[in-house]
Design an enzyme around this catalytic site. Structure first.
Site, PDB file in Angstrom:
ATOM      1  N   CYS A   1       0.828  -1.208   0.000  1.00  0.00           N
ATOM      2  CA  CYS A   1       0.000   0.000   0.000  1.00  0.00           C
ATOM      3  C   CYS A   1       0.861   1.256   0.000  1.00  0.00           C
ATOM      4  CB  CYS A   1      -0.870   0.054   1.259  1.00  0.00           C
ATOM      5  SG  CYS A   1      -1.848  -1.404   1.588  1.00  0.00           S
ATOM      6  N   CYS A   2       0.400   2.245  -0.720  1.00  0.00           N
ATOM      7  CA  CYS A   2       0.916   3.601  -0.619  1.00  0.00           C
ATOM      8  C   CYS A   2      -0.245   4.528  -0.967  1.00  0.00           C
ATOM      9  CB  CYS A   2       2.150   3.832  -1.499  1.00  0.00           C
ATOM     10  SG  CYS A   2       1.864   3.832  -3.279  1.00  0.00           S
ATOM     11  N   TRP A   3      -0.024   5.822  -0.966  1.00  0.00           N
ATOM     12  CA  TRP A   3      -1.132   6.761  -1.128  1.00  0.00           C
ATOM     13  C   TRP A   3      -1.965   6.471  -2.367  1.00  0.00           C
ATOM     14  CZ3 TRP A   3      -3.827   9.128   2.148  1.00  0.00           C
ATOM     15  CH2 TRP A   3      -4.673  10.197   1.792  1.00  0.00           C
ATOM     16  N   THR A   4      -1.308   6.313  -3.528  1.00  0.00           N
ATOM     17  CA  THR A   4      -2.044   6.000  -4.765  1.00  0.00           C
ATOM     18  C   THR A   4      -2.051   4.510  -5.071  1.00  0.00           C
ATOM     19  OG1 THR A   4      -0.121   6.217  -6.195  1.00  0.00           O
ATOM     20  CG2 THR A   4      -1.432   8.232  -5.788  1.00  0.00           C
TER      21      THR A   4
ATOM     22  N   LEU B   1      -4.116   3.843  -0.500  1.00  0.00           N
ATOM     23  CA  LEU B   1      -4.596   4.283   0.815  1.00  0.00           C
ATOM     24  C   LEU B   1      -5.620   5.404   0.664  1.00  0.00           C
ATOM     25  CD1 LEU B   1      -1.167   4.328   2.674  1.00  0.00           C
ATOM     26  CD2 LEU B   1      -3.010   2.637   2.960  1.00  0.00           C
TER      27      LEU B   1
END
Length: 160
Positions: A64-67, A108
């Site tokens: 997972c990461c922001w985008t 996320l």
């Protein structure tokens, strides 16, 4: 099943992901912001989770990461990993079925609790296709992986 999970940020959806995987009976290996003292950079923690899959220490991973884009890119640089960025259940089901994806990448920013549940339901319910055409495509990706290793040489860099 042992699942490696990484996130570059300690966000509610990342914590929910770990809780939901454990609730479903999976053993979770946490990386990045989900593990105290670990490097939370998306490239670092996504690689760590993907390596566990490639080395057989985990059957699957969720990065997972922001985008979700950076996490999927980093995971896909690990030989033997087929990471798929999924924002809905239909994409998750297709990624498992047609691509035999072994790493799920999530945003996320976009993934809510209900969508997370739908994605995980679809991901775990789907089986890799046994259709000859699908198998040929997955095998070709494996050959591309091997060719990329050979052409980059030491350190993964091209050229002098």
């Amino acid at each position: 099943m042992r699942i490696s999970v990484s996130s570059d940020m300690d966000e509610p959806v990342a914590r929910l992901l770990v809780e939901e995987l454990r609730r479903r009976g999976h053993e979770v290996s946490a990386h990045g912001a989900l593990r105290a003292g670990a490097d939370p950079q998306w490239a670092v923690c996504s690689e760590a989770a993907a390596r566990e899959v490639a080395e057989g220490a985990a059957e699957q991973a969720v990065v997972c990461c922001w985008t979700g884009t950076g996490a999927s890119i980093a995971a896909n640089k690990v030989r033997g990993v087929r990471a798929a960025l999924c924002t809905d259940a239909a994409t998750a089901e297709g990624a498992r079925r047609w691509n035999d994806a072994n790493v799920l990448a999530l945003s996320l920013r976009l993934t809510s609790a209900p969508v997370l549940t739908e994605i995980l339901d679809a991901w775990f319910a789907a089986e890799p296709s046994r259709d000859p055409e699908d198998l040929r495509n997955v095998a070709r990706v494996g050959r591309l992986d091997a060719a990329g290793e050979d052409s980059r040489g030491a350190g993964g860099r091209r050229g002098p």
